[in-house]
Design a protein around this motif. Structure first.
Motif: not given
Length: 238
Positions: A84-98
């Motif tokens: 948002m406006m160039g700043n990281e606002a969040g995210g999701t990561v899935y590594d295959g297990t978690k």
């Protein structure tokens, strides 16, 4: 000669009529609807040739533009980051297990089947995995979506249920609906898919409109890159 031409004309009409009837015939079951959809977007073999995928999207939220980058590495790695406006606002990561979700400084981690099911909901082609996962599906007739006939398929996996709608003519997926549990109780979610475009011979919906309660968001795909190479380090969960 005239009689022969008349017979030929009659046979041609019958063939055309038969072809039209076959085309208009409703599918036998949910599997037939899904197979038509997979064929419409490129076919199973083409979809299975994807090794990795990077998509960038933008969304307008109350007058502000949010940017999203989604990375997928087959068979089971996923990362989505929002800005948002160039700043990281969040995210999701899935590594295959978690699966780890970070939003507004708060993180949540899921594991096992719960993590995988959330990953699958964000996969662009989850239908490729439904049979192997034992997900139940049922054809529940036709409904109108934006004034056009669409076949409704109901899915269930454990205690989760959702519905998807496929255009009766083109076979393309046009809508997904579900009921989610939120801190404020149950909420109905509807996502509409439109403006399909081909990338490397595979059709992607370039517009997604999401509605949940009073909240609405329109997302537009800006780019899709296929098989460009993504390092596994991108999917590490600290």
């Amino acid at each position: 000669m005239v009689r022969t031409l008349q017979l030929f004309g009659l046979l041609l009409l019958l063939l055309l009529a038969g072809g039209t009837a076959a085309y208009a015939q409703d599918p036998a079951d949910a599997n037939a609807v899904i197979e038509k959809y997979l064929t419409a977007i490129g076919g199973r073999e083409k979809l299975k040739s994807i090794k990795d995928l990077t998509m960038t999207m933008t969304a307008d939220i109350q007058g502000r533009t949010m940017e999203m980058e989604t990375k997928l590495k087959m068979p089971n790695k996923y990362k989505q980051t929002s800005y948002m406006m160039g700043n990281e606002a969040g995210g999701t990561v899935y590594d295959g297990t978690k699966l780890s979700r970070n939003m507004r400084g708060q993180s949540q981690v899921k594991e096992g089947n719960e993590a995988f099911q959330e990953f699958l909901q964000n996969h662009p082609f989850p239908e490729l995995y439904y049979d192997s996962l034992g997900i139940e599906k049922k054809l529940a007739g036709k409904e109108k979506v934006d004034g056009k006939d669409a076949y409704k398929v109901e899915y269930s996996a454990g205690d989760r249920t959702w519905q998807e709608y496929f255009d009766a003519s083109s076979g393309l997926k046009v809508q997904r609906t579900a009921t989610l549990d939120t801190p404020r109780g149950k909420s109905e979610v509807a996502i509409q898919f439109s403006n399909y475009k081909a990338v490397n011979g595979i059709m992607f919906p370039f517009v997604r409109s999401q509605k949940m309660g009073q909240f609405e968001m329109n997302m537009e795909t800006q780019s899709v890159k296929i098989n460009k190479g993504i390092d596994d380090k991108q999917f590490r969960i600290n």
